[in-house]
Design an enzyme around this catalytic site. Structure first.
Site, PDB file in Angstrom:
ATOM      1  N   ARG A  49       0.810  -1.219   0.000  1.00  0.00           N
ATOM      2  CA  ARG A  49       0.000   0.000   0.000  1.00  0.00           C
ATOM      3  C   ARG A  49       0.845   1.272   0.000  1.00  0.00           C
ATOM      4  O   ARG A  49       0.330   2.347  -0.135  1.00  0.00           O
ATOM      5  CB  ARG A  49      -0.937  -0.005   1.206  1.00  0.00           C
ATOM      6  CG  ARG A  49      -2.263  -0.636   0.802  1.00  0.00           C
ATOM      7  CD  ARG A  49      -3.198  -0.715   1.956  1.00  0.00           C
ATOM      8  NE  ARG A  49      -2.774  -1.779   2.842  1.00  0.00           N
ATOM      9  CZ  ARG A  49      -3.568  -2.388   3.710  1.00  0.00           C
ATOM     10  NH1 ARG A  49      -4.815  -2.024   3.816  1.00  0.00           N
ATOM     11  NH2 ARG A  49      -3.137  -3.351   4.475  1.00  0.00           N
ATOM     12  N   ASP A  58       5.675 -24.229   6.161  1.00  0.00           N
ATOM     13  CA  ASP A  58       5.838 -24.440   7.600  1.00  0.00           C
ATOM     14  C   ASP A  58       7.343 -24.343   7.789  1.00  0.00           C
ATOM     15  O   ASP A  58       8.085 -25.284   7.450  1.00  0.00           O
ATOM     16  CB  ASP A  58       5.332 -25.823   8.011  1.00  0.00           C
ATOM     17  CG  ASP A  58       5.486 -26.038   9.508  1.00  0.00           C
ATOM     18  OD1 ASP A  58       6.486 -25.571  10.076  1.00  0.00           O
ATOM     19  OD2 ASP A  58       4.602 -26.673  10.111  1.00  0.00           O
ATOM     20  N   HIS A  59       7.821 -23.209   8.291  1.00  0.00           N
ATOM     21  CA  HIS A  59       9.263 -22.983   8.197  1.00  0.00           C
ATOM     22  C   HIS A  59      10.075 -23.970   9.035  1.00  0.00           C
ATOM     23  O   HIS A  59      11.260 -24.147   8.804  1.00  0.00           O
ATOM     24  CB  HIS A  59       9.633 -21.522   8.497  1.00  0.00           C
ATOM     25  CG  HIS A  59       9.668 -21.170   9.950  1.00  0.00           C
ATOM     26  ND1 HIS A  59       8.545 -20.964  10.687  1.00  0.00           N
ATOM     27  CD2 HIS A  59      10.698 -20.984  10.805  1.00  0.00           C
ATOM     28  CE1 HIS A  59       8.884 -20.660  11.929  1.00  0.00           C
ATOM     29  NE2 HIS A  59      10.185 -20.664  12.030  1.00  0.00           N
ATOM     30  N   LYS A  94      14.133 -26.339   8.463  1.00  0.00           N
ATOM     31  CA  LYS A  94      15.284 -26.358   9.381  1.00  0.00           C
ATOM     32  C   LYS A  94      16.059 -27.660   9.192  1.00  0.00           C
ATOM     33  O   LYS A  94      15.469 -28.744   9.120  1.00  0.00           O
ATOM     34  CB  LYS A  94      14.803 -26.241  10.838  1.00  0.00           C
ATOM     35  CG  LYS A  94      14.183 -24.868  11.164  1.00  0.00           C
ATOM     36  CD  LYS A  94      13.827 -24.769  12.637  1.00  0.00           C
ATOM     37  CE  LYS A  94      12.994 -23.545  12.948  1.00  0.00           C
ATOM     38  NZ  LYS A  94      13.744 -22.360  13.269  1.00  0.00           N
ATOM     39  N   HIS A 124       3.916 -26.417  13.413  1.00  0.00           N
ATOM     40  CA  HIS A 124       5.277 -26.876  13.715  1.00  0.00           C
ATOM     41  C   HIS A 124       5.309 -28.134  14.605  1.00  0.00           C
ATOM     42  O   HIS A 124       6.004 -29.098  14.297  1.00  0.00           O
ATOM     43  CB  HIS A 124       6.083 -25.777  14.430  1.00  0.00           C
ATOM     44  CG  HIS A 124       6.037 -24.438  13.756  1.00  0.00           C
ATOM     45  ND1 HIS A 124       5.945 -24.287  12.387  1.00  0.00           N
ATOM     46  CD2 HIS A 124       6.101 -23.178  14.260  1.00  0.00           C
ATOM     47  CE1 HIS A 124       5.942 -22.996  12.100  1.00  0.00           C
ATOM     48  NE2 HIS A 124       6.034 -22.307  13.208  1.00  0.00           N
ATOM     49  N   LYS A 139       5.318 -18.719  25.117  1.00  0.00           N
ATOM     50  CA  LYS A 139       6.145 -17.503  25.086  1.00  0.00           C
ATOM     51  C   LYS A 139       6.558 -17.152  26.507  1.00  0.00           C
ATOM     52  O   LYS A 139       5.865 -17.510  27.461  1.00  0.00           O
ATOM     53  CB  LYS A 139       5.334 -16.333  24.527  1.00  0.00           C
ATOM     54  CG  LYS A 139       4.724 -16.606  23.158  1.00  0.00           C
ATOM     55  CD  LYS A 139       5.553 -16.022  22.064  1.00  0.00           C
ATOM     56  CE  LYS A 139       4.877 -16.173  20.712  1.00  0.00           C
ATOM     57  NZ  LYS A 139       5.847 -16.268  19.618  1.00  0.00           N
TER      58      LYS A 139
HETATM   59  C1  BG6 Z   1       6.315 -18.664  14.011  1.00  0.00           C
HETATM   60  C2  BG6 Z   1       5.334 -18.182  15.037  1.00  0.00           C
HETATM   61  O1  BG6 Z   1       5.727 -19.608  13.167  1.00  0.00           O
HETATM   62  O2  BG6 Z   1       7.441 -19.247  14.641  1.00  0.00           O
HETATM   63  C3  BG6 Z   1       5.986 -17.241  16.035  1.00  0.00           C
HETATM   64  O3  BG6 Z   1       4.263 -17.514  14.398  1.00  0.00           O
HETATM   65  C4  BG6 Z   1       7.247 -17.851  16.598  1.00  0.00           C
HETATM   66  O4  BG6 Z   1       5.084 -16.903  17.075  1.00  0.00           O
HETATM   67  C5  BG6 Z   1       8.139 -18.343  15.477  1.00  0.00           C
HETATM   68  O5  BG6 Z   1       7.921 -16.867  17.365  1.00  0.00           O
HETATM   69  C6  BG6 Z   1       9.367 -19.062  16.011  1.00  0.00           C
HETATM   70  O6  BG6 Z   1      10.202 -19.428  14.949  1.00  0.00           O
HETATM   71  P1  BG6 Z   1      11.672 -19.930  15.229  1.00  0.00           P
HETATM   72  O7  BG6 Z   1      12.185 -20.343  13.893  1.00  0.00           O
HETATM   73  O8  BG6 Z   1      12.417 -18.772  15.819  1.00  0.00           O
HETATM   74  O9  BG6 Z   1      11.548 -21.052  16.209  1.00  0.00           O
END
Ligand code: BG6
Length: 515
Positions: free
Chosen positions: A65, A202-203, A207, A265, A367
């Site tokens: 935007r 899904d990051h 890893k 995750h 957290k």
């Molecule tokens: C994300 C979450 O998918 O993963 C966040 O939305 C979280 O809340 C983050 O902090 C953590 O990622 P990593 O790679 O630092 O463990």
């Protein structure tokens, strides 16, 4: 191919050390001004370019935007790459990458005229940069914008099939907020590309340590014979973070810990830890085994569903973390006072199949916990008999294999050993494998691997919609149950979560690992 290369079995075209370079393409990034793009996606793109893994023609169109020129976007990407990239700064690489950057201003995602400008910009890049009609749409935007974006992208012709070129959509979580909305989202994305061209990020799957779960299990002989209910007492999967929600109240308060990280995750970690050996590492084979596990997961404990007994949730109070005063969750900027969102979630699951019958899998995430650690701990049963004095083994716990996902990446095995001396006394010791000590190369960031794989069309590290669907099947009843239970229990910042989480394990006469 030169003769010496052809003849050398160590250097053929399947040599894993040969870089896999992505096709020339235009990536259109929706949400380029967001935190994820700034901290993760843009630095990863720069690192890929710097490692020679992107085609020199790779082009990036930012959509947002802001009233930005192309140069404004270049300045922003440069800043984000300089701050977040892992590889050193190369002016030549940057110039090549920056030359393919464009910005298209949208007044909002319903701005029809902007989609036609976007179409022109992409066509221009195809011509000037030689991107051959290949397009990746990266949707790093909240799901509420999906209907507007997918409808207009479809109408703009941007995704129309052209012979010899590809169209792909990369989407970031959350994949809906429950099973029904995830299905709706999938239906929307299905209107613009085929199912095989959707890459859900899904990051955690990007890893190295997560990919290593399959290597550990299926490339070794030692572990698999023990990896079942005959030997495993229980499994603990922990994702602890020491940070609060920061500036993400708008996102987090509508989501909570279970939707944020357990739905994706942690259930993926569970699936990789528990699945059968796939017939190959192809996407279809790996996904099929993960799906079987997710389909077999049950919230029942010994056949009885009692969510008060098998789940726990909490939210952090105000207090001190590392000696520094921190706000409580409901005092964080943007969090409504009456919020009932959890910042800690724990759940006890079982897997109803022959391998895992009766073995609890405890998942917890939160957290503002004691420290940042993600791990999978497989805890074994005690030996059926110990031919030692009871006093000699008093200090001995159960064997365990701990897959240390982060930050101290590696694997630990806990075993009993004789304490040196003139009498028999046993104590637990650990054997360690650490990435830092065993490999010279630093691991790439998860997003480097995932962006590259999406551009290559390699799907094994992306969950299929069926996995997303099955994961919501598991969590929907838990979230519904909590929704009817008022505010979560408070916990002290810097602790390991609410008392309810300890009680959950105490019901099974177990305790959480204090990693
Ligand atoms: C994300 C979450 O998918 O993963 C966040 O939305 C979280 O809340 C983050 O902090 C953590 O990622 P990593 O790679 O630092 O463990």
């Amino acid at each position: 191919m030169p003769q010496d290369v052809q003849d050398n079995p160590l250097l053929d075209s399947r040599d894993l050390r040969l870089p896999r370079i992505a096709d020339p393409c235009v990536m259109v990034m929706f949400g380029i001004t967001g935190d994820l793009a700034r901290h993760k996606l843009l630095p990863a793109i720069y690192d890929l370019a710097n490692r020679g893994l992107l085609s020199p023609a790779f082009s990036l169109v930012g959509v947002g935007r802001r009233d930005w020129s192309d140069d404004d976007m270049r300045e922003y990407v440069e800043k984000s790459a300089r701050e977040g990239a892992r590889t050193e700064w190369s002016p030549a690489i940057w110039e090549q990458l920056a030359a393919g950057m464009r910005f298209v201003t949208f007044s909002d995602f319903e701005d029809d005229e902007a989609y036609s400008r976007l179409t022109d910009v992409v066509a221009e890049l195809d011509g000037t940069r030689g991107t051959k009609g290949n397009r990746a749409f990266y949707l790093s935007i909240p799901p509420s914008y999906f209907p507007a974006v997918t409808e207009r992208v479809a109408n703009s012709g941007l995704v129309d099939e052209a012979p010899g070129s590809w169209r792909r959509v990369v989407i970031e979580k959350p994949f809906g907020h429950d099973r029904a909305s995830a299905r709706e989202l999938d239906e929307l994305v299905g209107r613009i590309v085929r199912p095989d061209d959707v890459f859900r990020v899904d990051h955690y799957l990007g890893k190295e340590t997560v990919q290593n779960i399959l290597a550990l299990r299926f490339a070794n002989t030692m572990f698999e014979p023990l990896w079942n209910q005959g030997y495993v007492d229980h499994v603990q999967i922990t994702m602890a973070e020491d940070i609060g929600i920061g500036t993400r109240a708008g996102y987090y308060d509508t989501i909570g810990a279970a939707r944020d990280v357990i739905q994706n995750h942690l259930l993926q970690l569970l699936a990789l830890t528990a699945m059968e050996e796939p017939t190959s590492m192809d996407a279809a084979a790996v996904r099929a085994e993960k799906e079987k596990i997710l389909a077999a997961v049950t919230l029942e404990r010994d056949g009885v569903l009692d969510l008060d007994a098998t789940t726990a949730r909490g939210r952090y109070d105000a207090g001190f973390q590392g000696g520094v005063p921190v706000k409580g969750y409901t005092e964080e900027d943007g969090v409504p006072e009456e919020s009932t969102t959890e910042t800690f979630a724990a759940v006890r699951l079982e897997i109803a199949n022959r391998r895992w019958a009766g073995v609890p899998f405890y998942l917890r995430a939160g957290k503002r916990l004691a420290r940042r650690v993600t791990e999978v701990a497989v805890v074994f049963k005690k030996p059926p008999f110990l031919p030692f004095d009871a006093a000699a083994t008093a200090g001995v716990g159960a064997n365990a294999i701990v897959l240390r996902i982060q930050p101290d990446e590696g694997i630990t095995m806990r075993l009993a050993s004789k304490v040196p001396g003139t009498y028999m006394e046993l104590r637990d010791v650990t054997m360690d494998f650490g990435y830092g000590a065993s490999f010279n190369d630093e691991s790439p960031e998860a997003y480097e691997r995932l962006i590259l794989d999406a551009l290559l069309g390699d799907a094994p590290l992306f969950p299929h919609q069926r996995e997303v669907d099955l994961s919501w099947r598991i969590l929907d009843p838990v979230i519904e149950h909590w929704a009817a239970s008022g505010a979560p229990e408070g916990y002290r910042p810097g602790s390991w979560g609410p008392a309810g989480a300890d009680e959950l394990l105490a019901r099974d006469s177990r305790t959480w690992r204090r990693s």
